[in-house]
Design a protein around this motif. Structure first.
Motif, PDB file in Angstrom:
ATOM      1  N   LYS A  48      38.913   7.467  48.985  1.00 36.69           N
ATOM      2  CA  LYS A  48      39.242   6.141  48.458  1.00 36.69           C
ATOM      3  C   LYS A  48      38.088   5.576  47.631  1.00 36.69           C
ATOM      4  CE  LYS A  48      41.846   5.137  52.442  1.00 36.69           C
ATOM      5  NZ  LYS A  48      41.195   4.987  53.689  1.00 36.69           N
ATOM      6  N   GLY A  88      51.272   9.429  45.598  1.00 41.21           N
ATOM      7  CA  GLY A  88      51.746   8.071  45.795  1.00 41.21           C
ATOM      8  C   GLY A  88      52.900   7.694  44.887  1.00 41.21           C
ATOM      9  N   SER A  89      53.584   6.639  45.282  1.00 39.80           N
ATOM     10  CA  SER A  89      54.668   6.091  44.480  1.00 39.80           C
ATOM     11  C   SER A  89      54.071   5.302  43.320  1.00 39.80           C
ATOM     12  CB  SER A  89      55.520   5.165  45.346  1.00 39.80           C
ATOM     13  OG  SER A  89      54.748   4.040  45.746  1.00 39.80           O
ATOM     14  N   GLU A  90      54.932   4.770  42.483  1.00 40.44           N
ATOM     15  CA  GLU A  90      54.488   3.967  41.335  1.00 40.44           C
ATOM     16  C   GLU A  90      53.690   2.747  41.785  1.00 40.44           C
ATOM     17  OE1 GLU A  90      53.651   3.511  37.560  1.00 40.44           O
ATOM     18  OE2 GLU A  90      54.876   5.178  38.265  1.00 40.44           O
ATOM     19  N   ILE A  91      54.146   2.082  42.856  1.00 42.36           N
ATOM     20  CA  ILE A  91      53.437   0.887  43.341  1.00 42.36           C
ATOM     21  C   ILE A  91      52.069   1.262  43.909  1.00 42.36           C
ATOM     22  CG2 ILE A  91      54.496   0.811  45.654  1.00 42.36           C
ATOM     23  CD1 ILE A  91      53.569  -2.253  43.496  1.00 42.36           C
ATOM     24  N   GLN A  92      51.982   2.438  44.570  1.00 44.11           N
ATOM     25  CA  GLN A  92      50.684   2.884  45.082  1.00 44.11           C
ATOM     26  C   GLN A  92      49.728   3.189  43.921  1.00 44.11           C
ATOM     27  OE1 GLN A  92      52.449   5.994  47.519  1.00 44.11           O
ATOM     28  NE2 GLN A  92      51.462   5.137  49.330  1.00 44.11           N
ATOM     29  N   LEU A  93      50.275   3.767  42.858  1.00 44.20           N
ATOM     30  CA  LEU A  93      49.458   4.053  41.680  1.00 44.20           C
ATOM     31  C   LEU A  93      48.965   2.740  41.072  1.00 44.20           C
ATOM     32  CD1 LEU A  93      48.284   6.144  39.748  1.00 44.20           C
ATOM     33  CD2 LEU A  93      50.402   6.009  38.439  1.00 44.20           C
ATOM     34  N   LYS A  94      49.845   1.738  41.013  1.00 36.75           N
ATOM     35  CA  LYS A  94      49.459   0.443  40.457  1.00 36.75           C
ATOM     36  C   LYS A  94      48.382  -0.218  41.326  1.00 36.75           C
ATOM     37  CE  LYS A  94      51.381  -3.480  38.059  1.00 36.75           C
ATOM     38  NZ  LYS A  94      52.538  -4.204  37.607  1.00 36.75           N
ATOM     39  N   LEU A  95      48.522  -0.086  42.648  1.00 35.89           N
ATOM     40  CA  LEU A  95      47.501  -0.623  43.551  1.00 35.89           C
ATOM     41  C   LEU A  95      46.164   0.076  43.318  1.00 35.89           C
ATOM     42  CD1 LEU A  95      46.509  -2.369  45.912  1.00 35.89           C
ATOM     43  CD2 LEU A  95      47.443  -0.651  47.476  1.00 35.89           C
ATOM     44  N   GLN A  96      46.188   1.399  43.157  1.00 34.39           N
ATOM     45  CA  GLN A  96      44.953   2.143  42.904  1.00 34.39           C
ATOM     46  C   GLN A  96      44.327   1.746  41.564  1.00 34.39           C
ATOM     47  OE1 GLN A  96      43.249   3.972  45.082  1.00 34.39           O
ATOM     48  NE2 GLN A  96      44.839   3.511  46.562  1.00 34.39           N
ATOM     49  N   ASN A 104      39.084  -1.308  50.904  1.00 31.71           N
ATOM     50  CA  ASN A 104      39.537  -0.038  51.496  1.00 31.71           C
ATOM     51  C   ASN A 104      39.317  -0.005  53.003  1.00 31.71           C
ATOM     52  OD1 ASN A 104      40.527   1.292  49.213  1.00 31.71           O
ATOM     53  ND2 ASN A 104      38.502   2.021  48.649  1.00 31.71           N
ATOM     54  N   PHE A 160      43.079  -0.388  54.232  1.00 38.16           N
ATOM     55  CA  PHE A 160      43.568   0.968  54.509  1.00 38.16           C
ATOM     56  C   PHE A 160      43.076   1.522  55.848  1.00 38.16           C
ATOM     57  CE2 PHE A 160      43.818   0.981  49.785  1.00 38.16           C
ATOM     58  CZ  PHE A 160      45.190   1.204  49.670  1.00 38.16           C
TER      59      PHE A 160
END
Length: 180
Positions: free
Chosen positions: A38, A116-124, A139, A143
């Motif tokens: 992370k 990850g999903s699209e939202i996880q990518l956006k969060l990253q 993190n 997380f």
């Protein structure tokens, strides 16, 4: 629950050090990998930092004083190794912060290990825009679900400062996620 004291005794004895270290690896390798990942984002970098972390743990187990949990001590080493890695990379690239953030996002999108999903990518992506300290605090709290007291011990920072950093990070992430 695992017994730290017994494992530490085995780690500090020449006769049992190797088997105890294998047990230590089995217990903590995955958790530390994901914590490091992370921070440094790249799988290859995370592997390198994890290896350096365990080398330091192996070499310095005799200096562990038992004032904290063994995992907290290792977590602090992993955190410091990851931060050192980021600083070395930043110096080598000597590019500005914006370029570094864009590179991090591009690396994340190209990373075959990121599932990850699209939202996880956006969060990253949102996380990549934060200063390192805020990323780290976010993190660890969001997380890794660490308590502020544990984070304070690991990062050697006051709980109040950590709460403030987390609050600011959350606000910045919310702003990033709600724009467009």
């Amino acid at each position: 629950m695992h017994n730290d004291a017994a494992l530490i005794l085995r780690l500090t004895s020449e006769k049992t050090k190797e088997s105890a270290f294998k047990e230590l690896l089995a217990l903590y390798k995955e958790r530390l990998y994901w914590h490091i990942r992370k921070i440094v984002v790249s799988h290859d970098d995370a592997d390198d930092v994890l290896q350096n972390t365990f080398i330091k743990v192996y070499k310095n187990i005799h200096s562990f004083k038992g004032e904290s949990k063994l995992f907290s001590w290792m977590y602090r080493i992993a955190t410091n190794e990851a931060i050192t890695h980021l600083k070395q990379n930043a110096r080598q690239k000597s590019s500005n912060n914006e370029e570094l953030q864009q590179q991090t996002i591009a690396n994340l999108q190209a990373d075959v290990y990121f599932e990850g999903s699209e939202i996880q990518l956006k969060l990253q992506k949102a996380l990549a825009t934060l200063p390192h300290k805020q990323q780290l605090v976010f993190n660890m709290r969001y997380f890794d679900d660490l308590k502020y007291a544990e984070m304070s011990e690991i990062l050697e920072t006051s709980e109040g400062a950590l709460k403030a950093s987390y609050h600011i990070a959350v606000k910045k992430i919310e702003a990033y996620l709600t724009r467009d």
